[in-house]
Structure formats: structure tokens, C-alpha cells
Design a protein around this motif. Structure first.
Motif, PDB file in Angstrom:
ATOM      1  N   ALA A 123       0.865  -1.187   0.000  1.00  0.00           N
ATOM      2  CA  ALA A 123       0.000   0.000   0.000  1.00  0.00           C
ATOM      3  C   ALA A 123       0.893   1.225   0.000  1.00  0.00           C
ATOM      4  O   ALA A 123       1.764   1.379   0.862  1.00  0.00           O
ATOM      5  N   THR A 124       0.684   2.134  -0.963  1.00  0.00           N
ATOM      6  CA  THR A 124       1.570   3.292  -1.117  1.00  0.00           C
ATOM      7  C   THR A 124       0.835   4.596  -0.814  1.00  0.00           C
ATOM      8  O   THR A 124       0.678   4.971   0.340  1.00  0.00           O
ATOM      9  N   GLY A 126      -3.414   7.475   1.390  1.00  0.00           N
ATOM     10  CA  GLY A 126      -2.309   7.723   2.302  1.00  0.00           C
ATOM     11  C   GLY A 126      -2.314   6.836   3.533  1.00  0.00           C
ATOM     12  O   GLY A 126      -2.845   5.723   3.523  1.00  0.00           O
ATOM     13  N   SER A 127      -1.718   7.335   4.603  1.00  0.00           N
ATOM     14  CA  SER A 127      -1.409   6.535   5.787  1.00  0.00           C
ATOM     15  C   SER A 127      -2.617   5.876   6.437  1.00  0.00           C
ATOM     16  O   SER A 127      -2.567   4.703   6.821  1.00  0.00           O
ATOM     17  N   LYS A 128      -3.696   6.626   6.604  1.00  0.00           N
ATOM     18  CA  LYS A 128      -4.868   6.054   7.263  1.00  0.00           C
ATOM     19  C   LYS A 128      -5.423   4.888   6.465  1.00  0.00           C
ATOM     20  O   LYS A 128      -5.696   3.808   7.014  1.00  0.00           O
ATOM     21  N   SER A 129      -5.578   5.063   5.171  1.00  0.00           N
ATOM     22  CA  SER A 129      -6.068   3.992   4.316  1.00  0.00           C
ATOM     23  C   SER A 129      -5.096   2.816   4.327  1.00  0.00           C
ATOM     24  O   SER A 129      -5.513   1.645   4.358  1.00  0.00           O
ATOM     25  N   ASN A 130      -3.805   3.110   4.308  1.00  0.00           N
ATOM     26  CA  ASN A 130      -2.809   2.047   4.300  1.00  0.00           C
ATOM     27  C   ASN A 130      -2.866   1.208   5.568  1.00  0.00           C
ATOM     28  O   ASN A 130      -2.734  -0.020   5.532  1.00  0.00           O
ATOM     29  N   VAL A 163       3.462   4.342   5.974  1.00  0.00           N
ATOM     30  CA  VAL A 163       2.621   5.175   6.835  1.00  0.00           C
ATOM     31  C   VAL A 163       3.479   6.194   7.562  1.00  0.00           C
ATOM     32  O   VAL A 163       4.686   6.007   7.744  1.00  0.00           O
ATOM     33  N   GLN A 164       2.834   7.275   7.992  1.00  0.00           N
ATOM     34  CA  GLN A 164       3.497   8.226   8.870  1.00  0.00           C
ATOM     35  C   GLN A 164       3.578   7.634  10.269  1.00  0.00           C
ATOM     36  O   GLN A 164       2.743   6.820  10.675  1.00  0.00           O
ATOM     37  N   GLU A 211      -9.565  13.124   3.034  1.00  0.00           N
ATOM     38  CA  GLU A 211      -9.866  12.176   4.106  1.00  0.00           C
ATOM     39  C   GLU A 211      -9.104  10.870   3.861  1.00  0.00           C
ATOM     40  O   GLU A 211      -8.993  10.390   2.743  1.00  0.00           O
ATOM     41  N   GLY A 212      -8.592  10.315   4.937  1.00  0.00           N
ATOM     42  CA  GLY A 212      -7.867   9.046   4.822  1.00  0.00           C
ATOM     43  C   GLY A 212      -6.383   9.218   4.626  1.00  0.00           C
ATOM     44  O   GLY A 212      -5.641   8.228   4.621  1.00  0.00           O
ATOM     45  N   SER A 213      -5.927  10.446   4.482  1.00  0.00           N
ATOM     46  CA  SER A 213      -4.498  10.666   4.258  1.00  0.00           C
ATOM     47  C   SER A 213      -3.789  10.964   5.576  1.00  0.00           C
ATOM     48  O   SER A 213      -4.345  11.594   6.481  1.00  0.00           O
TER      49      SER A 213
END
Length: 359
Positions: free
Chosen positions: A99-100, A133-137, A151-152, A198-200
Motif C-alpha cells: 500500500a503506497t 495515504g497513511s490512514k487507508s494504508n 505510513v506516517q 480524508e484518509g491521508s
């Protein structure tokens, strides 16, 4: 004939004195009583007493039973070991999914650079999944839909995930359009400020930063916009961006002369309160030399981009990933990659066991 007597034959009488020793020998040899007695003795000598024969047979039988039990026990142990190995053996997934992030972003660029050496080392196809982004990942990784995720640091749940490697610092860029009168964080209230979709991780990090500064994110208008929209939409006044400096969209935006970077004056204090942030300096002219952007060094904050896995991920995959990062020249394409020897300085939660061994 009475017991203990011997019958004298006529032949023995002819020889006198009972026929001599020869006659006695002959008489005894042909005597039925002697023959029977001798036969029994010889049989006993050959076969031994009957009770001894029975005891010997029992010992042989028990020995054979014991040997069979030992063989069966050894087979059972071997079968158990094979079953345990089969149940716990480490295998690579049939395909490796990463996941990127946005296809124009740095997470996706890093994923593409990692995919080739990782596929070569593992013999598996590597698939990149573009996300917000990170949340989705994090959600995809937790759900088992991907094997690796970028992820962050703020999105790391130590109960669910383990770090493979800290990749590079992601600085916070407070980008404002020139001549809009924005000189501080407080000036963003009621302005149109892009925080990210949202989700990033970018959006979540920007919101956390604003709360540290005492600003309610909901008081910023159009805050769900992506920062590159600044380039095309003059109605946007500013953006808060958290990214690596090689992010292609960030390079494109700051390569123009329309925007400037504001410093984060309280960066040391904010970093002291947030374990996922640290003070960071954006060097003069990092994005452009003519015109120079930024014109002077800018004090800001930074978090860390991490490559993470689920805790139960096989050591084989983690080790192959690490070798693909540090032993295949990825640092040439990503000069901001945190060196292997400095990795332990950027890790907020425990490493995966295989990563711990590697570092």
C-alpha cells in the motif's frame, strides 16, 4: 528284576568272573533300562531343563515388544516434528502487495523503486496499491489486504504493527500564497486552507499540528483539498503539507514564485510534547535556486515515513525487504533515505524481530 541289580547273560558266564569288563560293557550297552536312562540324560544335556527354556522364550518376546515400541515412538516423534514444522514454517505470500499513496506522491514513487529488487529477491510478483495515504494504508494492512504499507509515524499501532524500516523524514510545510497577509498560524482561521483528503496521513498530521497550536481545524475552509490544487485554484490561500522534500507535487508547487514557506516558531515546544514529531530545518534554496525557495532557512517540524507490517509477518519477507532497501542502491534514488546505521534513532515503536536482527 530288583532295582540296583544287573542281569548276567549266558555269554558273560562263559568268560568267568562275569565275562570280564568287555562282557559288562556289552551287557550294559544292550540293556533296555540303561538305554532309556542314557537317552534321557543326553536329552536333558542337549535341551536343558524345561523351566529354563520357558524363561528364555519370555525374555526374547519382551525384547521384541520393547524394540517395536521404540520404533513406533520414534516414528511418532518424527511425525509430530514434521507436523509442527508444516504448521509453523515461514513462507512468502504468492504475491507481495504494498500500500503506497497517491500515484503522483512520494510514497508511490518509493513503492515503485522497491518493487523491482524485491521481486528479484523473492521470485514473487510485487503489486502496488495506490491509496489516499497513511490512514487507508493502515486499514488495508490490518485487514490483510496488503503485506507491506507506508505510513506516517503517527499511524503506528504498536499492538498491531511492527516496523520494517524508518524510511525518510517528512517535514511539515506551511505554504501560503504571497500577498495574502498570512504571517502566522493564527492567520489561517476562516481562510481556505488545504489539509489533504480524508484518509491521508497528511490530513491527520496537519490536524494534530493545528491542535498543538490552539487552532480548530474545522475553522479552516475547504480543508479537504489536496495541496497541489493551490497551483490551479487562486481561491485557496494556503496549505499544510507533510511530505518528503522529493515529493514530485511538492517540488512542482514550490518551484514557482507564487508561494512562500512560513516558519513554525514553537517547533521545539511542540516536538517536546509529541513523540512523533521533532524539530527540523528546511535548508535555503532546497526547492529552487532561481528564485531561491526558501529564501532563508526555515524552522519547522518533521515526522517519519515508515514501512510497516503486521506482527505475524514471516521473517523471510521482512529480511528480503530490508535487503532490497539497503543493499540494492535505493539510497541513490532517494538521497533522504535514513541510513541503516542511523535507523534506531527514528523508531518510536518496536521493530519486527527480523528487522531487529538485521539492524
Amino acid at each position: 528284576m530288583a532295582a540296583g541289580t544287573c542281569k548276567i547273560s549266558p555269554r558273560r558266564a562263559q568268560h568267568g568272573h562275569y565275562g570280564g569288563l568287555w562282557g559288562l560293557r556289552e551287557e550294559l550297552r544292550v540293556s533296555p533300562e540303561f538305554r532309556g536312562h542314557a537317552s534321557a540324560k543326553q536329552k536333558e544335556q542337549r535341551q536343558g531343563p524345561m523351566p529354563a527354556k520357558k524363561s528364555h522364550s519370555v525374555d526374547v518376546a519382551w525384547t521384541r515388544v520393547w524394540q517395536r515400541c521404540m520404533v513406533l515412538a520414534a516414528i511418532a516423534v518424527l511425525v509430530g516434528c514434521l507436523a509442527a514444522w508444516f504448521a509453523t514454517r515461514q513462507t512468502l505470500p504468492k504475491r507481495i502487495r504494498i500500500a503506497t499513496g497517491k500515484e503522483t506522491g512520494l510514497y508511490h514513487e518509493f513503492g515503485k523503486a522497491l518493487a523491482l529488487p524485491l521481486a528479484s529477491r523473492t521470485g514473487r510478483a510485487v503489486e502496488l496499491q495506490a491509496t489516499e495515504g497513511s490512514k487507508s494504508n493502515s486499514e488495508l494492512l490490518e485487514g490483510g489486504e496488503v503485506d507491506l504499507a507506508l505510513v506516517q509515524a503517527g499511524f503506528l499501532d504498536p499492538h498491531k504493527f511492527s516496523i520494517v524500516a524508518p524510511l525518510y523524514p517528512e517535514a511539515l510545510y506551511l505554504i501560503v500564497r504571497k500577498e495574502r497577509g498570512i504571517k502566522s498560524i493564527g492567520d489561517l482561521v476562516e481562510r481556505n486552507v488545504a489539509l489533504g483528503p480524508e484518509g491521508s496521513g497528511m490530513r491527520a498530521g496537519a490536524q494534530r499540528f493545528l491542535r498543538h497550536c490552539g487552532v480548530d481545524p474545522d475553522k479552516l475552509k475547504q480543508n479537504e483539498r489536496y495541496f497541489l490544487d493551490l497551483e490551479e485554484d487562486p481561491s485557496l490561500d494556503a496549505a499544510i503539507v507533510i511530505a518528503g522534500f522529493l515529493n514530485p507535487d511538492l517540488q512542482q508547487l514550490l518551484g514557482s514564485d507564487q508561494f512562500e514557506l512560513l516558519p513554525i516558531e514553537d517547533a521545539p515546544a511542540i516536538a517536546a510534547k509529541d513523540p512523533h514529531l521533532q524539530e527540523f530545518t528546511i535548508e535555503r534554496g532546497l526547492f529552487s535556486e532561481r528564485p531561491r525557495v526558501p529564501a532563508e532557512k526555515v524552522t519547522t517540524l518533521a515526522t517519519t515515513a515508515m514501512l510497516v507490517v503486521r506482527k505475524e509477518t514471516p521473517d523471510l519477507l521482512v529480511d528480503a525487504t530490508l535487503r532490497s532497501i539497503y543493499e540494492e542502491g535505493l539510497g541513490l534514488d532517494f538521497p533522504m533515505l535514513i541510513p541503516r546505521k542511523q535507523a534506531d534513532q527514528w523508531i518510536p515503536i518496536p521493530l519486527h524481530p527480523a528487522a531487529y536482527d538485521y539492524f
